[in-house]
Design a protein around this motif. Structure first.
Motif, PDB file in Angstrom:
ATOM      1  N   ARG A   1      12.664   2.064  13.598  1.00 30.12           N
ATOM      2  CA  ARG A   1      11.482   3.014  13.678  1.00 30.12           C
ATOM      3  C   ARG A   1      10.980   2.852  11.778  1.00 30.12           C
ATOM      4  N   ILE A   2      11.217   3.496  11.135  1.00 34.02           N
ATOM      5  CA  ILE A   2      10.908   3.568   9.145  1.00 34.02           C
ATOM      6  C   ILE A   2      10.450   2.289   9.070  1.00 34.02           C
ATOM      7  N   PHE A   3      11.320   1.781   9.058  1.00 28.89           N
ATOM      8  CA  PHE A   3      11.526   0.353   7.937  1.00 28.89           C
ATOM      9  C   PHE A   3      10.929  -0.870   9.147  1.00 28.89           C
ATOM     10  N   GLY A   4      10.709  -0.977  10.744  1.00 29.03           N
ATOM     11  CA  GLY A   4       9.956  -1.365  11.654  1.00 29.03           C
ATOM     12  C   GLY A   4      10.659  -2.782  11.681  1.00 29.03           C
TER      13      GLY A   4
ATOM     14  N   ASP B   1       0.755  -1.256   0.266  1.00 28.64           N
ATOM     15  CA  ASP B   1      -0.055   0.176   0.409  1.00 28.64           C
ATOM     16  C   ASP B   1       1.127   1.201  -0.089  1.00 28.64           C
ATOM     17  N   GLY B   2       1.713   1.272   0.259  1.00 25.81           N
ATOM     18  CA  GLY B   2       3.113   2.669  -0.293  1.00 25.81           C
ATOM     19  C   GLY B   2       3.225   2.692   1.160  1.00 25.81           C
ATOM     20  N   GLU B   3       3.020   2.347   2.058  1.00 19.67           N
ATOM     21  CA  GLU B   3       2.993   2.516   3.761  1.00 19.67           C
ATOM     22  C   GLU B   3       4.206   2.269   4.069  1.00 19.67           C
ATOM     23  N   PHE B   4       5.536   2.463   5.206  1.00 17.60           N
ATOM     24  CA  PHE B   4       6.157   2.431   6.123  1.00 17.60           C
ATOM     25  C   PHE B   4       5.682   2.635   6.810  1.00 17.60           C
ATOM     26  N   PRO B   5       5.728   1.531   8.717  1.00 15.35           N
ATOM     27  CA  PRO B   5       7.164   0.063   8.004  1.00 15.35           C
ATOM     28  C   PRO B   5       5.905  -1.108   6.822  1.00 15.35           C
ATOM     29  N   VAL B   6       6.843  -1.787   5.862  1.00 16.39           N
ATOM     30  CA  VAL B   6       6.103  -2.097   4.652  1.00 16.39           C
ATOM     31  C   VAL B   6       5.555  -3.495   5.890  1.00 16.39           C
ATOM     32  N   ASP B   7       4.382  -3.651   6.309  1.00 16.26           N
ATOM     33  CA  ASP B   7       2.875  -4.906   6.901  1.00 16.26           C
ATOM     34  C   ASP B   7       3.455  -6.251   5.930  1.00 16.26           C
TER      35      ASP B   7
ATOM     36  N   ASN C   1      15.291  -6.427   0.519  1.00 13.59           N
ATOM     37  CA  ASN C   1      14.545  -5.962   0.230  1.00 13.59           C
ATOM     38  C   ASN C   1      13.070  -5.644  -0.130  1.00 13.59           C
ATOM     39  N   LEU C   2      12.255  -5.808   0.564  1.00 19.36           N
ATOM     40  CA  LEU C   2      10.940  -6.372   1.196  1.00 19.36           C
ATOM     41  C   LEU C   2      10.931  -4.996   1.830  1.00 19.36           C
ATOM     42  N   LEU C   3      10.990  -5.227   3.201  1.00 18.55           N
ATOM     43  CA  LEU C   3      11.347  -3.989   4.294  1.00 18.55           C
ATOM     44  C   LEU C   3      11.479  -2.720   4.151  1.00 18.55           C
ATOM     45  N   MET C   4      12.746  -2.892   3.066  1.00 16.51           N
ATOM     46  CA  MET C   4      13.912  -1.776   3.341  1.00 16.51           C
ATOM     47  C   MET C   4      14.398  -1.585   1.799  1.00 16.51           C
ATOM     48  N   PRO C   5      13.354  -0.935   0.928  1.00 15.54           N
ATOM     49  CA  PRO C   5      13.120  -1.216  -0.400  1.00 15.54           C
ATOM     50  C   PRO C   5      14.857   0.130  -0.092  1.00 15.54           C
ATOM     51  N   ALA C   6      15.816  -0.303  -1.391  1.00 12.81           N
ATOM     52  CA  ALA C   6      16.802  -0.162  -1.052  1.00 12.81           C
ATOM     53  C   ALA C   6      17.228   1.410  -1.537  1.00 12.81           C
TER      54      ALA C   6
END
Ligand SMILES: [Zn+2]
Length: 163
Positions: free
Chosen positions: A142-145, A22-28, A119-124
């Motif tokens: 915090r940002i990337f969970g 959905d474009g929201e961080f952190p990626v769930d 890469n899924l949780l912390m896109p480059a």
């Protein structure tokens, strides 16, 4: 070989993000699993297993996460299992399972799943931008969970220096 796995895993994670995030961080990763019709459960897996994925014929895949681990670790394990799922799906496998033992020896499938999860949780692109904006480790967590270890590993993997 290792470089190729890294690139293939990154491309796969980018595809999944494009279609199911959905474009929201952190990626769930739990929501992504849900969108892919993969069931996610927490379970008592004992002290040596972080998680597992089981796919039986004619059934949805099921991911089990160690309920005694903290949320950031459960999320990373979930993302790792999604990596296994994606790799197997690409091969057309309908039955498979993987179990994540702590400290197990790495093989090509585990490398792939690990890079996919990072890469899924912390896109480059976003991760690099945060670092260049002066984010510290706790900001990245915090940002990337993600856990501290995962954030630091990602910095190393992308060749980034952080304060
Ligand atoms: Zn694995």
């Amino acid at each position: 070989m290792a470089r190729l796995i890294k690139e293939v895993a990154r491309e796969a994670a980018d595809l999944v993000l494009d279609d199911f995030w959905d474009g929201e961080f952190p990626v769930d990763p739990m929501r992504i699993a849900e969108a892919l019709q993969i069931e996610v459960w927490t379970a008592n897996l004992g002290p040596d297993v972080s998680g597992k994925i089981v796919k039986e014929a004619n059934a949805n895949a099921r991911i089990y996460l160690n309920r005694d681990e903290i949320e950031t670790r459960q999320n990373f394990t979930c993302a790792h299992e999604l990596g296994h799922w994606w790799e197997r799906r690409e091969r057309g496998d309908t039955e498979f399972s993987f179990v994540e033992h702590r400290g197990q020896l790495r093989n090509a499938h585990e490398w792939y799943a690990e890079h996919f999860a990072a890469n899924l949780l912390m896109p480059a692109t976003e991760f690099t931008a945060e670092c260049e904006d002066g984010a510290r480790v706790r900001d990245l967590m915090r940002i990337f969970g993600v856990s501290r270890a995962a954030a630091l590993q990602r910095c190393r993997s992308l060749g980034l220096e952080i304060g």
